[in-house]
Structure formats: C-alpha cells, structure tokens
Design an enzyme around this catalytic site. Structure first.
Site, mmCIF file in Angstrom:
data_model
loop_
_atom_site.group_PDB
_atom_site.id
_atom_site.type_symbol
_atom_site.label_atom_id
_atom_site.label_comp_id
_atom_site.label_asym_id
_atom_site.label_seq_id
_atom_site.Cartn_x
_atom_site.Cartn_y
_atom_site.Cartn_z
ATOM 1 N N ASP B 47 2.216 -4.122 -4.905
ATOM 2 C CA ASP B 47 1.927 -3.133 -3.870
ATOM 3 C C ASP B 47 2.956 -1.999 -3.946
ATOM 4 O O ASP B 47 4.088 -2.223 -4.374
ATOM 5 C CB ASP B 47 2.002 -3.783 -2.479
ATOM 6 C CG ASP B 47 0.806 -4.687 -2.221
ATOM 7 O OD1 ASP B 47 -0.180 -4.587 -2.974
ATOM 8 O OD2 ASP B 47 0.869 -5.506 -1.280
ATOM 9 N N TYR B 75 8.425 -14.722 -6.317
ATOM 10 C CA TYR B 75 8.717 -13.595 -5.431
ATOM 11 C C TYR B 75 9.861 -13.951 -4.496
ATOM 12 O O TYR B 75 10.016 -15.115 -4.106
ATOM 13 C CB TYR B 75 7.505 -13.275 -4.554
ATOM 14 C CG TYR B 75 6.278 -12.837 -5.313
ATOM 15 C CD1 TYR B 75 6.065 -11.501 -5.601
ATOM 16 C CD2 TYR B 75 5.338 -13.769 -5.739
ATOM 17 C CE1 TYR B 75 4.931 -11.085 -6.293
ATOM 18 C CE2 TYR B 75 4.204 -13.371 -6.434
ATOM 19 C CZ TYR B 75 4.004 -12.035 -6.703
ATOM 20 O OH TYR B 75 2.893 -11.635 -7.385
ATOM 21 N N ASP B 89 1.749 -6.605 6.445
ATOM 22 C CA ASP B 89 3.114 -6.203 6.105
ATOM 23 C C ASP B 89 3.665 -5.246 7.158
ATOM 24 O O ASP B 89 2.948 -4.789 8.041
ATOM 25 C CB ASP B 89 3.256 -5.688 4.663
ATOM 26 C CG ASP B 89 2.310 -4.558 4.347
ATOM 27 O OD1 ASP B 89 1.994 -3.789 5.279
ATOM 28 O OD2 ASP B 89 1.898 -4.445 3.182
ATOM 29 N N ARG B 181 1.835 -11.836 1.313
ATOM 30 C CA ARG B 181 1.651 -11.275 2.664
ATOM 31 C C ARG B 181 0.951 -12.277 3.576
ATOM 32 O O ARG B 181 1.309 -12.459 4.733
ATOM 33 C CB ARG B 181 0.720 -10.055 2.581
ATOM 34 C CG ARG B 181 1.382 -8.754 2.352
ATOM 35 C CD ARG B 181 0.339 -7.654 2.406
ATOM 36 N NE ARG B 181 -0.576 -7.654 1.263
ATOM 37 C CZ ARG B 181 -1.799 -7.145 1.290
ATOM 38 N NH1 ARG B 181 -2.281 -6.623 2.402
ATOM 39 N NH2 ARG B 181 -2.551 -7.156 0.215
#
Lengths: 318, 309
Positions: B47, B75, B89, B181
């Site tokens: 993103d 991540y 988010d 997310r």
C-alpha cells in the site's frame, strides 16, 4: 457444555462431531488453539464441537512415580473448555486396562463409533493408545481409511519458546508466574478452604488467610502478587481483592510445612472456611529467612507496598 | 543451450526498499527508467502508506510474478487500539473510538495466538479484489458495501515486539493473500477495543530481506542503473524453495520446445529446471516420473556479467 463420563454415557444424538483429543491439563494457549479450531470447524460443518479427554491424567496412571504435577484441577480444566465454546466433553476414565487398547481400536471405538468424528483436532505431539503408538501421522492415515479429516496443529511459539505444559511448569518452578501466564493465557491459580491457622499473622499485625491448596503446588516458595477471589453466601457474599501471597516452608518459625498464606489488600473480614482462589501474577521476592521478628515485619510491610502498587494494574477478568 | 540473446536485457530480481507515500507501481516506473529495461514488474503490492521490501522483477523475472506472490511474507505492523476506520488503517475515516483497558503482554499474546494458523479473513472493502467485475475499493469509494466471502489464509507466527498502549507492534509471518490490516482490525475486535493499522513495514518476502534491499534513499538519488545492476539477484533466487532438476542436452532442447522430460519418480509438484550448461530453463511441474514445462524463462546464461549496457 455437557460433561459425559465414560463411553457408554455418550448420547447418540450428539454425534456426528468435530472432536479435539488431548489430556488438556491447564488449558494453555496451545490447548486453547486446538479448542478454538475444533469449535470453528464444528460450526462450519454444523455438527457438535467435542473434546475427548481423560481422568486421571494418563501419566499419573502409566508412571505415577514420574508423572508431572498437574497445573490445574479437572474441574478448572472443564470450566475453561466450556468457556471455549465446546458443546460437550467426553471424559474417559483412564485405567491401565484402557491404556492397553491399541491405537487403531481406540480410533474405531471412540472416534468412529462413539463420537462419529467428521474431523479430529490434535496437537502435533499428542499420542494415544497402547505404548503411545497413536501418533498424529497414524491418526491422519487412519482418518483417510475411516473417512475423517485429522487436523494436526503445529507447535505454538510464544516469546521464543514452544507453549507446553512443561514450559509452564518450568516457569512456575523458577518462581515466574508472569511467564507462566504468558503461556497459559490466564494466571496460574490454586484454590482451597481458608483454615484457622496459628493466628500468628494477626499477632504480627498482618492478618492472613491460610489456604489448604487443592493441588500440589508447582510455584516455588516466595512472595507473590495475586488476586484473591472467594465465594460465599450470606454476609459479605463473594468478593475479590489484590493480595500478597507467601508460599513456603516458613523457615522462620522452623515449622517445615508447605503453606500458602494470603494478605488481602484493603480487606477486613472473616473468610474462615470459605473457598478462596488465588491467581498468581507476579513475583515480589524469593523465600527469605529473617534474623528476628522485626526484620520480618519490615520486609512484609515492603512486600505489601510492592503488591499495592501492582494490584491496580492487574487485568480485570481472566 | 540457452535462449538469451546478446544484448538482451539482464533478468533477475532486485529487492528494493519502498518509501512512504508512493505506490508500488511508481517505484516500478522509476526503476524501469533507471534500468532502461522494457520489462519491469513487482512481486506483491505494498500500500502507498506502507514501506519496506518490494521485490522488483526485471526482464524474464516478470514471468515469476505468481511464484513471488506465493512466497511467505513477513511484516512488522504497528497497531493502534481503540479506533476503527473504514479502510482498517489509520488514514481511513475514523468510525468509532473506544477506551483501551491496561492490557499487558500476556493479555495481548492470548488474543494474538487466536490468529495463528489457518484462519478465515473477510477481505476489507478497501481492497483490490473483484466483485462482479469491479474492484472492491471502487465500490467502497461509491459508499457501497457488498458481502465478501471469507478467505482462508495462513498465519505462521505472530510475535509481540512492543507494547506501548494504545499502540502495539507485532511481527507477522504469513502466507499468500493475508491482509495485515484485517488482522489488526480483527485483533482489535478480539480485544474488545477495535483497532486500525497505524504503520506497516514489509521485512521479508521469501528469501529476500529488507536489510539486503537497495535502500530507499539510494533509489531516490539514483540517476541511472549503476547502483542497481550489481544488486540484481539471479532468477532462481525466487525459486529457492523448489527442488532442482538438471537436464541433459536433448532433454534441454525438448523442455524448451514445450515437451515433458523424464524426472525422478519421487519428484512431484513444481521444480526449478536447469539446462545442460547450468542455465535456468524455467519451472516444471513434476508428476509420475515426468516434468512438464510450466514456465519457460530465457534466463541469462551462467557467469553473465551483470553490468549496465
């Protein structure tokens, strides 16, 4: 959650099922994961979520001399299994005779004919049947033959260690209830009736509740921050309070007796003969021998202050 | 025998760091200009707000896109508890705020382990998935919400790296198709507070690590491909998890012509296939003693100097 004791007591209408298999002592995070998977799969298939466990713990029957000390009582384990959302738990009385059943026969009798498992959920290291021949791999191959799916959950790592009953016992023996709680997902606890002790705490100025624990203690001697919970009818009823708990042989008074005594913060009242549960969160200090009563009193005051600072930070409900 | 032509663009995988505020496609376009290579792609969108490792596929490497997508990823996610937003988010529209109780590491860990293993995720409305031929995010921007089927994804591990309420930092190792997310939002629901993803860094894609990637500053300052060509990794680095199969000369020719070649009987599934001179020929699908070409790569021959043209 329905609790069914013994295979003959299993009602046919509960089947078919998704069934978790295990000894489930302590219901730690890896157990919780097995139960969570079982409930999720059962909901997805629209069948009953079941667990199949044993009483007493198989190790206590097979080699009592080196059986590990249980982390929790069977009642506490069943209560946590109910909270995980299971519809029923089948408790198989574990006897030497039962332990001689071949793994294949166990699968046919219990999983196929009784609970009629569509899917079975086990931890990677679970074994069953005679001489522990029933491994996860055997379960999977028997599943292919009998038409059920065996889910074998991999080891669960938390903070660099595999979550298991032994890692939890190790933390408790190290006097580290905070680490045990990290793996358990809830605090290690003991329960028992409050006894009339020698009243020595009171004469020192710190009235304590003396507990006769319902299980052999694993937590090493020392002073701990805990939450006390009690139940009761009538005057006062049930309640909860922060507590400083001394576990030890009480070396100062030369009475070599294992003892659990709790000083409840901001509490005054009579708890004699009530059932008290102590949930251990953190360690204040190790066991210590004092030169005189004054030194002991000073240390107990300091311990109480430590616990008082920690108590408001204890998680609300576990 | 290999099919690389003299002067053909070099092929490989270039792990780079993506900075904040740019799209993955902008990074690809920038690198395409720097390398003057006609075929450049990337191995998995990050993103715009997210930073971290973006594997860039160069030349024949672009054919490896599906294999990179299938690699495990890691991540580091900062999660803000007590908020929910329409995009899951922190840059989304805040929908609700809730108080955050004083959770400690044990309480958070107990909630985190619920998300380890094979889990079902309802993909976010703000995602590039399709619904009846349109992107979900297009529908979301029009204010529409459609029912999404849960997708089964695999989360190999989650570790709590830092806890500073109302924020916490987790390291997540997961398989293909996992929305971090959504993981953050679902964790928030499990804790009863709601949560949004505050920041996301991708630290690893399969064998590629952020520490070894071309730094974002280097990429921004670069005026040509000089700093990038030496960092180009061979194509088979993306296939390191697959077993290798080396062919002889006639088999090599057959494979390049799309014919199945003999393979060890025990080999099944995808395999890296090499020619008689050691060059990577492509990916084969092995089964029953045969390997059928699944993807032919006209890779650079071995010992090709990787330099600007």
């Amino acid at each position: 959650m329905r609790i069914l004791r013994g295979l003959p007591s299993f009602p046919a209408e509960l089947a078919p099922s998704v069934t978790a298999l295990g000894a489930f002592d302590g219901i730690h995070l890896a157990h919780a994961k097995i139960l969570q998977t079982t409930v999720a799969r059962a909901r997805a298939l629209g069948v009953a979520a079941m667990a199949c466990t044993y009483e007493p713990h198989p190790a206590a029957v097979l080699h009592p001399e080196r059986a590990p000390v249980p982390i929790a009582t069977p009642e506490e384990n069943l209560a946590r299994m109910a909270r995980a959302g299971l519809d029923a738990t089948l408790v198989i009385p574990f006897t030497l005779e039962f332990s001689r059943i071949e793994a294949e026969a166990f699968v046919t009798e219990v999983l196929v004919n009784t609970v009629r498992a569509r899917e079975v959920v086990v931890g990677y290291n679970h074994t069953f049947g005679r001489d522990a021949r029933g491994t996860a791999a055997l379960l999977q191959s028997l599943g292919a033959r009998h038409g059920f799916v065996a889910h074998v959950l991999p080891p669960l790592q938390v903070d660099g260690q595999t979550v298991s009953s032994s890692t939890i016992r190790e933390a408790l023996r190290d006097g580290d209830p905070a680490r045990a709680r990290l793996f358990l997902g809830h605090p290690y606890s003991v329960s028992g009736p409050v006894l009339r002790g020698a009243g020595r705490g009171r004469t020192l100025g710190f009235p304590t509740a003396n507990l006769r624990p319902d299980r052999p203690l694993i937590l090493s001697p020392g002073v701990y921050v805990a939450r006390a919970r009690w139940t009761g009818k009538g005057e006062g009823g049930g309640g909860t309070a922060g507590a400083v708990v001394n576990i030890g042989y009480r070396p100062t008074f030369a009475e070599h007796q294992y003892w659990v005594e709790a000083f409840l913060l901001d509490f005054s009242g009579d708890l004699y003969d009530r059932a008290l549960t102590l949930q251990f969160y953190d360690r204040v200090r190790g066991e210590q021998k004092f030169a005189d009563v004054e030194a002991l009193k000073r240390q107990v005051m300091a311990d109480i202050e430590t616990a008082r600072a920690a108590a408001p930070l204890l998680p609300a409900e576990e | 025998m290999t099919a690389a032509r003299p002067g053909a663009p070099r092929s490989g995988v270039l792990p780079v760091e993506k900075g904040p505020g740019v799209t993955s496609f902008q990074v690809v376009a920038h690198i395409r200009r720097l390398l003057r290579a006609p075929k450049v792609g990337h191995g998995g969108t990050l993103d715009p707000d997210a930073t971290g490792l973006l594997p860039i596929l160069v030349g024949e490497g672009t054919k490896l896109t599906p294999y990179l997508g299938a690699l495990d990823k890691e991540y580091v996610a900062r999660v803000r508890l007590g908020l929910t937003s329409d995009t899951q988010d922190a840059s989304g529209k805040i929908l609700a705020t809730r108080p955050v109780p004083p959770f400690d590491a044990a309480a958070i860990t107990a909630a985190l382990v619920r998300f380890v293993g094979e889990i079902d995720q309802i993909p976010p409305m703000y995602s590039a998935l399709h619904h009846e031929g349109r992107r979900l995010y297009e529908l979301a921007r029009e204010g529409a919400e459609v029912e999404r089927k849960p997708r089964r994804v695999t989360v190999h591990a989650i570790t709590l790296e830092d806890l500073a309420l109302p924020e916490l930092t987790i390291r997540v190792r997961c398989g293909k198709g996992t929305y971090v997310r959504t993981l953050a939002a679902d964790l928030g629901e499990a804790l009863g507070t709601g949560a949004v993803l505050a920041h996301l860094v991708r630290s690893r894609v399969g064998p590629y690590r952020l520490e070894e990637a071309v730094p974002w500053a280097t990429l921004q300052d670069a005026r040509d491909g000089g700093a990038l060509w030496p960092a180009l990794l061979p194509l088979d680095s993306a296939l390191a998890e697959l077993p290798g199969l080396t062919l002889d000369a006639p088999q090599t020719r057959a494979f390049l012509h799309g014919q199945a070649v003999p393979a060890p009987a025990g080999l099944s599934g995808l395999a890296r296939v090499y020619g008689d001179d050691g060059a990577l020929l492509g990916v084969g699908a092995a089964q029953g003693g045969q390997a059928r070409p699944e993807r032919i790569l006209h890779a650079d021959p071995p010992r090709t100097p990787v330099l600007p043209r």
